[in-house]
Design a protein around this motif. Sequence first.
Motif, PDB file in Angstrom:
ATOM      1  N   ARG A 101       0.825  -1.210   0.000  1.00 31.91           N
ATOM      2  CA  ARG A 101       0.000   0.000   0.000  1.00 31.91           C
ATOM      3  C   ARG A 101       0.858   1.258   0.000  1.00 31.91           C
ATOM      4  O   ARG A 101       1.895   1.322   0.649  1.00 31.91           O
ATOM      5  CB  ARG A 101      -0.885  -0.028   1.259  1.00 31.91           C
ATOM      6  N   ARG A 102       0.430   2.264  -0.739  1.00 35.48           N
ATOM      7  CA  ARG A 102       1.104   3.564  -0.705  1.00 35.48           C
ATOM      8  C   ARG A 102       0.781   4.243   0.622  1.00 35.48           C
ATOM      9  O   ARG A 102      -0.378   4.285   1.021  1.00 35.48           O
ATOM     10  CB  ARG A 102       0.628   4.427  -1.875  1.00 35.48           C
ATOM     11  N   VAL A 103       1.799   4.749   1.310  1.00 35.92           N
ATOM     12  CA  VAL A 103       1.587   5.340   2.636  1.00 35.92           C
ATOM     13  C   VAL A 103       2.207   6.734   2.718  1.00 35.92           C
ATOM     14  O   VAL A 103       3.072   7.094   1.920  1.00 35.92           O
ATOM     15  CB  VAL A 103       2.157   4.456   3.774  1.00 35.92           C
ATOM     16  N   SER A 104       1.738   7.464   3.720  1.00 37.17           N
ATOM     17  CA  SER A 104       2.291   8.774   4.049  1.00 37.17           C
ATOM     18  C   SER A 104       2.356   8.871   5.567  1.00 37.17           C
ATOM     19  O   SER A 104       1.536   8.272   6.269  1.00 37.17           O
ATOM     20  CB  SER A 104       1.395   9.875   3.484  1.00 37.17           C
ATOM     21  N   PHE A 105       3.340   9.623   6.046  1.00 35.57           N
ATOM     22  CA  PHE A 105       3.469   9.867   7.483  1.00 35.57           C
ATOM     23  C   PHE A 105       3.267  11.363   7.712  1.00 35.57           C
ATOM     24  O   PHE A 105       4.077  12.173   7.268  1.00 35.57           O
ATOM     25  CB  PHE A 105       4.841   9.420   7.996  1.00 35.57           C
ATOM     26  N   ASP A 106       2.167  11.703   8.350  1.00 40.74           N
ATOM     27  CA  ASP A 106       1.821  13.086   8.621  1.00 40.74           C
ATOM     28  C   ASP A 106       1.957  13.376  10.111  1.00 40.74           C
ATOM     29  O   ASP A 106       1.926  12.463  10.938  1.00 40.74           O
ATOM     30  CB  ASP A 106       0.376  13.392   8.206  1.00 40.74           C
ATOM     31  N   VAL A 107       2.086  14.644  10.438  1.00 40.07           N
ATOM     32  CA  VAL A 107       2.090  15.089  11.828  1.00 40.07           C
ATOM     33  C   VAL A 107       1.031  16.180  11.957  1.00 40.07           C
ATOM     34  O   VAL A 107       0.935  17.057  11.098  1.00 40.07           O
ATOM     35  CB  VAL A 107       3.472  15.640  12.249  1.00 40.07           C
ATOM     36  N   ILE A 108       0.236  16.091  13.002  1.00 36.98           N
ATOM     37  CA  ILE A 108      -0.692  17.172  13.338  1.00 36.98           C
ATOM     38  C   ILE A 108      -0.282  17.691  14.704  1.00 36.98           C
ATOM     39  O   ILE A 108      -0.163  16.920  15.663  1.00 36.98           O
ATOM     40  CB  ILE A 108      -2.158  16.713  13.335  1.00 36.98           C
ATOM     41  N   THR A 109      -0.030  18.999  14.772  1.00 36.40           N
ATOM     42  CA  THR A 109       0.321  19.623  16.038  1.00 36.40           C
ATOM     43  C   THR A 109      -0.877  20.435  16.524  1.00 36.40           C
ATOM     44  O   THR A 109      -1.554  21.093  15.737  1.00 36.40           O
ATOM     45  CB  THR A 109       1.554  20.527  15.900  1.00 36.40           C
TER      46      THR A 109
END
Length: 128
Positions: A101-109
């Motif tokens: 699977r294509r993935v992304s790593f995001d951050v929410i502050t």
Amino acid sequence: MSGGPPEEFYSRKQKGAAGEKAAVRYLSAQGYNIIDSNWRCRSGELDIIAEYGEVLIFVEVRSRGGSPLQGTPEESVDERKIRQVRATARVYLHMKGQEERRVSFDVITVMLNEDLGITSLHHIREAF
């Protein structure tokens, strides 16, 4: 008089939960499909797992109260945390049979006021 106890009476866990709840609301409003939250295994915990189009997104949520002494939420995502999130995501993908699977790593502050209200929320896409 404010609606709740002063900030120092809220636990780290309560602050984290408030930040994660705000992040889920934000992502849902942006059209993300929330798959899971607080997913745990031996290597760690994934705060939010969401889909946006064809991409599976692992979201690390960092919350802070008003004190600048703690540093910014962004600064708290260090190399150790990045390695842990990536390792935990690999376990998740393996267990779900989605290694390709294509993935992304995001951050929410999330910055919180003394009543755990949201003063700001910042979404960093493809943060690491």
